[in-house]
Motif scaffolding. Structure first.
Motif, PDB file in Angstrom:
ATOM      1  N   GLY A  51      20.953  15.414 -23.745  1.00 23.78           N
ATOM      2  CA  GLY A  51      20.625  15.741 -22.355  1.00 23.78           C
ATOM      3  C   GLY A  51      20.865  14.577 -21.423  1.00 23.78           C
ATOM      4  N   ARG A  52      20.523  13.379 -21.873  1.00 18.90           N
ATOM      5  CA  ARG A  52      20.749  12.191 -21.049  1.00 18.90           C
ATOM      6  C   ARG A  52      22.249  11.937 -20.883  1.00 18.90           C
ATOM      7  NH1 ARG A  52      16.006   8.860 -20.802  1.00 18.90           N
ATOM      8  NH2 ARG A  52      17.251   6.958 -20.945  1.00 18.90           N
ATOM      9  N   GLU A  66      18.903  22.318 -20.826  1.00 22.42           N
ATOM     10  CA  GLU A  66      17.594  22.349 -20.167  1.00 22.42           C
ATOM     11  C   GLU A  66      16.780  23.570 -20.581  1.00 22.42           C
ATOM     12  OE1 GLU A  66      18.812  22.090 -16.071  1.00 22.42           O
ATOM     13  OE2 GLU A  66      18.920  19.895 -16.129  1.00 22.42           O
ATOM     14  N   ASP A  98      18.024   7.986 -15.141  1.00 26.71           N
ATOM     15  CA  ASP A  98      17.665   9.362 -14.812  1.00 26.71           C
ATOM     16  C   ASP A  98      16.772   9.341 -13.575  1.00 26.71           C
ATOM     17  OD1 ASP A  98      16.700  11.954 -14.623  1.00 26.71           O
ATOM     18  OD2 ASP A  98      16.317  12.150 -16.776  1.00 26.71           O
ATOM     19  N   LEU A 155      23.618  14.258 -18.301  1.00 25.14           N
ATOM     20  CA  LEU A 155      23.331  13.826 -16.928  1.00 25.14           C
ATOM     21  C   LEU A 155      24.417  12.884 -16.427  1.00 25.14           C
ATOM     22  CD1 LEU A 155      19.495  13.059 -16.873  1.00 25.14           C
ATOM     23  CD2 LEU A 155      20.693  14.926 -15.730  1.00 25.14           C
ATOM     24  N   ARG A 210      15.260  11.636 -12.180  1.00 21.78           N
ATOM     25  CA  ARG A 210      14.102  12.531 -12.293  1.00 21.78           C
ATOM     26  C   ARG A 210      12.919  11.802 -12.922  1.00 21.78           C
ATOM     27  NH1 ARG A 210      16.826  17.030 -15.864  1.00 21.78           N
ATOM     28  NH2 ARG A 210      16.954  15.101 -17.037  1.00 21.78           N
ATOM     29  N   LEU A 265      24.925  13.328 -12.552  1.00 19.72           N
ATOM     30  CA  LEU A 265      23.571  13.507 -12.027  1.00 19.72           C
ATOM     31  C   LEU A 265      22.676  12.306 -12.281  1.00 19.72           C
ATOM     32  CD1 LEU A 265      23.107  17.231 -13.041  1.00 19.72           C
ATOM     33  CD2 LEU A 265      23.714  16.310 -10.797  1.00 19.72           C
ATOM     34  N   SER A 266      23.184  11.335 -13.022  1.00 23.65           N
ATOM     35  CA  SER A 266      22.430  10.094 -13.193  1.00 23.65           C
ATOM     36  C   SER A 266      22.734   9.207 -11.981  1.00 23.65           C
ATOM     37  CB  SER A 266      22.837   9.387 -14.487  1.00 23.65           C
ATOM     38  OG  SER A 266      24.203   9.015 -14.434  1.00 23.65           O
ATOM     39  N   TYR A 306      27.817  14.850 -15.993  1.00 23.72           N
ATOM     40  CA  TYR A 306      27.861  15.734 -14.830  1.00 23.72           C
ATOM     41  C   TYR A 306      27.599  14.999 -13.517  1.00 23.72           C
ATOM     42  CZ  TYR A 306      28.199  19.725 -17.948  1.00 23.72           C
ATOM     43  OH  TYR A 306      28.632  20.619 -18.888  1.00 23.72           O
ATOM     44  N   LEU A 345      24.719  21.396 -19.575  1.00 28.20           N
ATOM     45  CA  LEU A 345      23.435  20.879 -19.094  1.00 28.20           C
ATOM     46  C   LEU A 345      22.445  22.006 -18.821  1.00 28.20           C
ATOM     47  CD1 LEU A 345      21.780  18.404 -18.374  1.00 28.20           C
ATOM     48  CD2 LEU A 345      22.717  18.537 -16.058  1.00 28.20           C
TER      49      LEU A 345
END
Length: 168
Positions: free
Chosen positions: A95-96, A74, A147, A99, A149, A104-105, A102, A70
């Motif tokens: 990338g999605r 990035e 996501d 997420l 973010r 992070l979603s 890891y 990741l």
């Protein structure tokens, strides 16, 4: 780093297609040592990734102390965007996926009158990464990974509500 990050096939494909990767080894005399000196890297350092222009100037600060796909993803996206180059769709999707991989979603679940239409409607939100249809207490639901973010949970709930779905 080399066994995990740099073996991901989509990562390798983009790097091979868009960059000229160069490995510089620690504690090697000659040109390796000269490169370390030029970029003020200690000979005992951990892996770092630098993105350099044709003149050897750094395009962005180096990537260091992030030994996961990741982090490299990035940085690659940031470099391509800085150069005004397109980021391939498959690489954005990677990338999605990373997420989610890891952790992070974020996850949200919505009650739907029909989970097939729920999946179709919820997947239209650009922040939604995945949909998964199923049942909870006899009710049709769709669970999404999104996501955080790109959208807050409250905004995603509002979107779902306008589509006729209720947060569970």
């Amino acid at each position: 780093f080399g066994q995990d990050v740099l073996t991901h096939p989509l990562m390798v494909e983009l790097i091979a297609d868009r960059f000229v990767p160069v490995a510089v080894f620690n504690n090697h005399p000659g040109s390796d040592a000269e490169v370390l000196r030029r970029y003020d890297e200690p000979s005992w350092n951990n892996p770092v990734v630098r993105f350099l222009g044709p003149d050897g100037a750094e395009l962005l600060p180096k990537l260091e102390d992030r030994y996961a796909a990741l982090g490299l993803h990035e940085k690659i996206v940031a470099v391509l965007e800085r150069l005004g180059e397109d980021v391939p769709g498959y690489f954005r999707l990677l990338g999605r996926d990373l997420l989610v991989e890891y952790g992070l979603s974020k996850r949200a679940t919505y009650a739907t009158p029909c989970f097939w239409s729920g999946e179709t409607s919820l997947a239209q939100n650009p922040a939604v990464i995945t949909t998964d249809a199923g049942w909870v207490d006899g009710e049709e639901v769709v669970q999404v990974q999104f996501d955080p973010r790109e959208i807050s949970r409250a905004a995603l709930d509002a979107f779902a509500t306008t589509e006729g779905f209720n947060p569970v």
